[in-house]
Design a protein around this motif. Sequence first.
Motif, PDB file in Angstrom:
ATOM      1  N   TYR A   1     -12.709 -14.125   8.211  1.00 46.41           N
ATOM      2  CA  TYR A   1     -13.049 -15.587   8.096  1.00 46.41           C
ATOM      3  C   TYR A   1     -12.314 -16.471   9.015  1.00 46.41           C
ATOM      4  CZ  TYR A   1     -16.199 -14.145   4.146  1.00 46.41           C
ATOM      5  OH  TYR A   1     -17.180 -13.705   3.703  1.00 46.41           O
ATOM      6  N   GLN A   2     -10.972 -16.135   9.086  1.00 50.08           N
ATOM      7  CA  GLN A   2      -9.907 -16.977   9.788  1.00 50.08           C
ATOM      8  C   GLN A   2     -10.714 -16.935  11.298  1.00 50.08           C
ATOM      9  OE1 GLN A   2      -6.259 -15.307   8.688  1.00 50.08           O
ATOM     10  NE2 GLN A   2      -6.108 -16.325   6.901  1.00 50.08           N
ATOM     11  N   ARG A   3     -10.893 -15.726  11.860  1.00 51.25           N
ATOM     12  CA  ARG A   3     -11.516 -15.538  13.387  1.00 51.25           C
ATOM     13  C   ARG A   3     -12.745 -16.438  13.449  1.00 51.25           C
ATOM     14  NH1 ARG A   3     -10.096 -10.224  12.515  1.00 51.25           N
ATOM     15  NH2 ARG A   3     -12.361  -9.843  12.475  1.00 51.25           N
ATOM     16  N   ALA A   4     -13.635 -16.667  12.230  1.00 53.48           N
ATOM     17  CA  ALA A   4     -14.833 -17.300  12.377  1.00 53.48           C
ATOM     18  C   ALA A   4     -14.319 -18.696  12.186  1.00 53.48           C
ATOM     19  CB  ALA A   4     -15.750 -16.846  11.319  1.00 53.48           C
ATOM     20  N   GLY A   5     -13.347 -19.372  12.181  1.00 52.70           N
ATOM     21  CA  GLY A   5     -12.874 -20.652  11.844  1.00 52.70           C
ATOM     22  C   GLY A   5     -12.760 -21.322  10.644  1.00 52.70           C
ATOM     23  N   TYR A   6     -12.688 -20.590   9.581  1.00 50.77           N
ATOM     24  CA  TYR A   6     -12.469 -20.909   8.255  1.00 50.77           C
ATOM     25  C   TYR A   6     -11.004 -20.746   7.896  1.00 50.77           C
ATOM     26  CZ  TYR A   6     -17.414 -20.649   7.665  1.00 50.77           C
ATOM     27  OH  TYR A   6     -18.808 -20.929   7.669  1.00 50.77           O
ATOM     28  N   ASN A   7     -10.132 -21.616   7.068  1.00 53.06           N
ATOM     29  CA  ASN A   7      -9.033 -21.652   6.594  1.00 53.06           C
ATOM     30  C   ASN A   7      -8.787 -21.519   5.191  1.00 53.06           C
ATOM     31  OD1 ASN A   7      -7.778 -24.307   5.739  1.00 53.06           O
ATOM     32  ND2 ASN A   7      -8.963 -25.067   7.247  1.00 53.06           N
ATOM     33  N   ALA A   8      -7.887 -20.937   4.777  1.00 57.17           N
ATOM     34  CA  ALA A   8      -7.508 -21.322   3.241  1.00 57.17           C
ATOM     35  C   ALA A   8      -6.396 -22.023   2.836  1.00 57.17           C
ATOM     36  CB  ALA A   8      -6.948 -19.797   2.870  1.00 57.17           C
ATOM     37  N   ASN A   9      -6.142 -22.924   3.672  1.00 57.54           N
ATOM     38  CA  ASN A   9      -5.035 -23.979   3.327  1.00 57.54           C
ATOM     39  C   ASN A   9      -5.387 -25.270   2.948  1.00 57.54           C
ATOM     40  OD1 ASN A   9      -3.262 -22.115   4.687  1.00 57.54           O
ATOM     41  ND2 ASN A   9      -3.835 -22.598   6.709  1.00 57.54           N
ATOM     42  N   ASP A  10      -6.576 -25.712   3.492  1.00 54.20           N
ATOM     43  CA  ASP A  10      -7.045 -27.129   2.974  1.00 54.20           C
ATOM     44  C   ASP A  10      -7.352 -27.480   1.530  1.00 54.20           C
ATOM     45  OD1 ASP A  10      -6.375 -27.744   5.632  1.00 54.20           O
ATOM     46  OD2 ASP A  10      -8.310 -27.534   6.368  1.00 54.20           O
ATOM     47  N   LYS A  11      -7.991 -26.335   1.023  1.00 51.63           N
ATOM     48  CA  LYS A  11      -8.633 -26.526  -0.333  1.00 51.63           C
ATOM     49  C   LYS A  11      -7.930 -25.435  -1.250  1.00 51.63           C
ATOM     50  CE  LYS A  11     -11.589 -29.990   0.517  1.00 51.63           C
ATOM     51  NZ  LYS A  11     -11.920 -31.250  -0.314  1.00 51.63           N
ATOM     52  N   THR A  12      -7.971 -25.496  -2.787  1.00 52.74           N
ATOM     53  CA  THR A  12      -7.897 -24.591  -3.681  1.00 52.74           C
ATOM     54  C   THR A  12      -9.178 -24.446  -4.286  1.00 52.74           C
ATOM     55  OG1 THR A  12      -5.597 -25.048  -3.809  1.00 52.74           O
ATOM     56  CG2 THR A  12      -6.450 -23.905  -5.516  1.00 52.74           C
ATOM     57  N   ALA A  13      -9.611 -23.132  -4.334  1.00 52.43           N
ATOM     58  CA  ALA A  13     -10.921 -22.940  -5.174  1.00 52.43           C
ATOM     59  C   ALA A  13     -10.631 -22.606  -6.637  1.00 52.43           C
ATOM     60  CB  ALA A  13     -11.727 -21.874  -4.563  1.00 52.43           C
ATOM     61  N   TYR A  14     -11.338 -22.888  -7.353  1.00 49.78           N
ATOM     62  CA  TYR A  14     -11.400 -22.584  -8.871  1.00 49.78           C
ATOM     63  C   TYR A  14     -12.737 -22.265  -9.152  1.00 49.78           C
ATOM     64  CZ  TYR A  14      -6.664 -24.253  -9.274  1.00 49.78           C
ATOM     65  OH  TYR A  14      -5.559 -24.900  -9.267  1.00 49.78           O
ATOM     66  N   ILE A  15     -12.922 -20.962 -10.082  1.00 50.26           N
ATOM     67  CA  ILE A  15     -14.125 -20.537 -10.493  1.00 50.26           C
ATOM     68  C   ILE A  15     -14.254 -20.484 -12.287  1.00 50.26           C
ATOM     69  CG2 ILE A  15     -15.838 -18.626 -10.416  1.00 50.26           C
ATOM     70  CD1 ILE A  15     -15.023 -18.084  -7.507  1.00 50.26           C
ATOM     71  N   GLN A  16     -15.311 -21.018 -12.622  1.00 50.75           N
ATOM     72  CA  GLN A  16     -15.537 -20.848 -13.913  1.00 50.75           C
ATOM     73  C   GLN A  16     -16.980 -19.965 -14.146  1.00 50.75           C
ATOM     74  OE1 GLN A  16     -16.902 -23.973 -16.880  1.00 50.75           O
ATOM     75  NE2 GLN A  16     -14.965 -23.373 -17.722  1.00 50.75           N
ATOM     76  N   TRP A  17     -16.749 -18.595 -14.675  1.00 44.06           N
ATOM     77  CA  TRP A  17     -17.825 -17.839 -14.782  1.00 44.06           C
ATOM     78  C   TRP A  17     -18.608 -18.168 -15.996  1.00 44.06           C
ATOM     79  CZ3 TRP A  17     -19.028 -15.391 -10.569  1.00 44.06           C
ATOM     80  CH2 TRP A  17     -17.909 -14.728  -9.617  1.00 44.06           C
ATOM     81  N   LEU A  18     -19.895 -18.290 -15.814  1.00 42.93           N
ATOM     82  CA  LEU A  18     -20.700 -18.876 -17.154  1.00 42.93           C
ATOM     83  C   LEU A  18     -21.656 -17.353 -17.526  1.00 42.93           C
ATOM     84  CD1 LEU A  18     -22.317 -22.196 -15.413  1.00 42.93           C
ATOM     85  CD2 LEU A  18     -20.299 -21.669 -17.161  1.00 42.93           C
TER      86      LEU A  18
END
Length: 144
Positions: A127-144
């Motif tokens: 994903y980093q090579r594809a241009g995405y980064n893990a630094n700008d946002k933090t993801a949270y998930i709530q499973w339903l």
Amino acid sequence: MIREILPHELDGLLKLYMQLHGNPFPEDTEALRVLWQRIIGDPAHHIIVAIEEGKIISSCVCVIIPNLTHGQQSYAFIENVITDEAFRGRGLATACLDYAREIARGENCYKMMLLTGSKEESTHRFYQRAGYNANDKTAYIQWL
């Protein structure tokens, strides 16, 4: 060949999805067909596929989401990135993501984002090579 899926290619996509989190092949029901028609008929929902010898071997989903911030520019959400195990390492998923980026640019999106549940370092590097980064946002998930 990288392109958007055609309505008659649902079974090929579902066969590929069996490799995504161990999904079983779903029963062919009226509910499944109605859902498929809803997805295919939604101009904001793009299923991008890589085809080789008539078989879907890689795919991703790109959904364009309207937005009231950032000058009312939409954003794109990427989901279900998958390449058939026998075809990995050939750049097919990257090509699908590149195609999704062109759709997002064409829709004047200001960003693209995706989530991965993978803990594999190779997936994160992909994903980093594809241009995405893990630094700008933090993801949270709530499973339903």
